[in-house]
Design a protein around this motif. Structure first.
Motif, PDB file in Angstrom:
ATOM      1  N   MET A 168       0.592  -1.217   0.596  1.00 53.52           N
ATOM      2  CA  MET A 168       0.389  -0.451  -0.135  1.00 53.52           C
ATOM      3  C   MET A 168       1.175   1.595   0.005  1.00 53.52           C
ATOM      4  O   MET A 168       0.564   2.453  -0.183  1.00 53.52           O
ATOM      5  N   ALA A 169       2.200   1.171   1.036  1.00 54.02           N
ATOM      6  CA  ALA A 169       3.012   2.799   0.840  1.00 54.02           C
ATOM      7  C   ALA A 169       3.183   2.925  -0.716  1.00 54.02           C
ATOM      8  O   ALA A 169       4.201   3.331  -0.606  1.00 54.02           O
ATOM      9  N   ARG A 170       3.908   1.945  -1.089  1.00 52.51           N
ATOM     10  CA  ARG A 170       4.078   1.873  -2.329  1.00 52.51           C
ATOM     11  C   ARG A 170       3.195   2.363  -3.613  1.00 52.51           C
ATOM     12  O   ARG A 170       3.526   3.294  -4.818  1.00 52.51           O
ATOM     13  N   VAL A 171       2.207   1.795  -3.226  1.00 47.65           N
ATOM     14  CA  VAL A 171       0.907   2.721  -4.488  1.00 47.65           C
ATOM     15  C   VAL A 171       0.779   3.913  -4.023  1.00 47.65           C
ATOM     16  O   VAL A 171       0.613   4.798  -4.986  1.00 47.65           O
ATOM     17  N   LEU A 172       0.631   4.603  -3.018  1.00 44.67           N
ATOM     18  CA  LEU A 172       0.641   5.961  -2.262  1.00 44.67           C
ATOM     19  C   LEU A 172       1.858   6.783  -1.904  1.00 44.67           C
ATOM     20  O   LEU A 172       1.464   7.462  -2.487  1.00 44.67           O
ATOM     21  N   SER A 173       2.870   5.661  -2.981  1.00 45.66           N
ATOM     22  CA  SER A 173       4.305   6.678  -3.022  1.00 45.66           C
ATOM     23  C   SER A 173       4.158   7.324  -4.587  1.00 45.66           C
ATOM     24  O   SER A 173       4.086   8.020  -4.597  1.00 45.66           O
ATOM     25  N   CYS A 174       3.103   6.954  -5.420  1.00 46.94           N
ATOM     26  CA  CYS A 174       2.252   7.478  -6.115  1.00 46.94           C
ATOM     27  C   CYS A 174       2.322   8.814  -6.482  1.00 46.94           C
ATOM     28  O   CYS A 174       1.988   9.643  -7.559  1.00 46.94           O
ATOM     29  N   PHE A 175       1.571   8.925  -5.470  1.00 45.62           N
ATOM     30  CA  PHE A 175       1.182  11.023  -5.537  1.00 45.62           C
ATOM     31  C   PHE A 175       1.959  11.699  -3.967  1.00 45.62           C
ATOM     32  O   PHE A 175       1.387  12.795  -4.855  1.00 45.62           O
ATOM     33  N   GLY A 176       2.455  11.307  -3.842  1.00 44.16           N
ATOM     34  CA  GLY A 176       3.531  11.867  -2.970  1.00 44.16           C
ATOM     35  C   GLY A 176       2.722  12.775  -1.522  1.00 44.16           C
ATOM     36  O   GLY A 176       1.834  12.714  -1.482  1.00 44.16           O
ATOM     37  N   PRO A 177       4.016  13.081  -0.892  1.00 47.76           N
ATOM     38  CA  PRO A 177       3.686  14.094   0.406  1.00 47.76           C
ATOM     39  C   PRO A 177       2.805  14.969   0.524  1.00 47.76           C
ATOM     40  O   PRO A 177       2.523  15.185   1.247  1.00 47.76           O
ATOM     41  N   LYS A 178       2.501  15.442  -0.907  1.00 50.57           N
ATOM     42  CA  LYS A 178       1.768  16.932  -0.999  1.00 50.57           C
ATOM     43  C   LYS A 178       0.380  16.168  -1.189  1.00 50.57           C
ATOM     44  O   LYS A 178      -0.602  17.294  -1.493  1.00 50.57           O
TER      45      LYS A 178
END
Length: 187
Positions: A168-178
């Motif tokens: 899930m972290a890998r998928v969420l990393s697509c969108f970045g911290p902003k």
């Protein structure tokens, strides 16, 4: 931007392919597909999930009997529309209700070896009251019926990505911290 190219991290596919993903999920319910060679091929399962956010924070549920937190998500049922499945899972796992048409599609992402994740965003002006949330989706352990989520939390982006599992972290990393969900930042 070439949406057919997809994200280099999660291989996110064009949103038009969601319909293909739904057909794949429907075929998965009949078991295995038969290749033209006569061999059985495993079909990927399609799961649908919702990022509930106010633009800076993310709602997560704590997975019962696990150290991990997760977004509300679950398997798309046979002949079920993907956005409707995401709205259903959101309601079952949090008690929150949303019309499927209010969900913003974020693409189909590679999630697990046998499962893809159709991801949607539901952006709210303010985050829901955690005390009003409840999980009606359960699993059985021995003779006990346990909720999939045993509590909820609202986390900023950086903390949320450390609390979820690595896929899930890998998928969420697509969108970045902003938390820019307008596009997968790795396209």
């Amino acid at each position: 931007m070439d949406l057919m190219k997809g994200c280099q991290i999660c291989n996110q596919r064009d949103l038009q392919e969601m319909h293909l993903g739904r057909k794949i999920a429907q075929r998965a319910w009949t078991g295995n597909a038969v290749r033209s060679t006569g061999q059985r091929a495993r079909m990927k399962i399609l799961s649908a999930g919702v990022l509930v956010t106010d633009g800076t924070r993310l709602l997560l549920g704590h997975a019962t009997r696990s150290p991990r937190w997760d977004i509300p998500k679950g398997i798309v049922q046979e002949k079920e529309d993907v956005a409707e499945a995401a709205a259903r899972e959101l309601h079952e796992e949090t008690g929150l209700r949303v019309e499927p048409t209010r969900l913003i599609p974020l693409g189909v992402h590679r999630y697990l070896p046998g499962k893809d994740l159709a991801l949607f965003e539901w952006r709210l002006p303010s985050m829901p009251d955690l005390s009003s949330l409840h999980c009606d989706s359960h699993f059985t352990v021995g003779e006990s019926l346990l909720p999939e989520f045993d509590r909820f939390g609202i986390f900023d982006w950086d903390e949320a990505t450390t609390r979820v599992g690595r896929n899930m972290a890998r998928v969420l990393s697509c969108f970045g911290p902003k938390f820019d969900t307008n596009q997968c930042r790795n396209l």
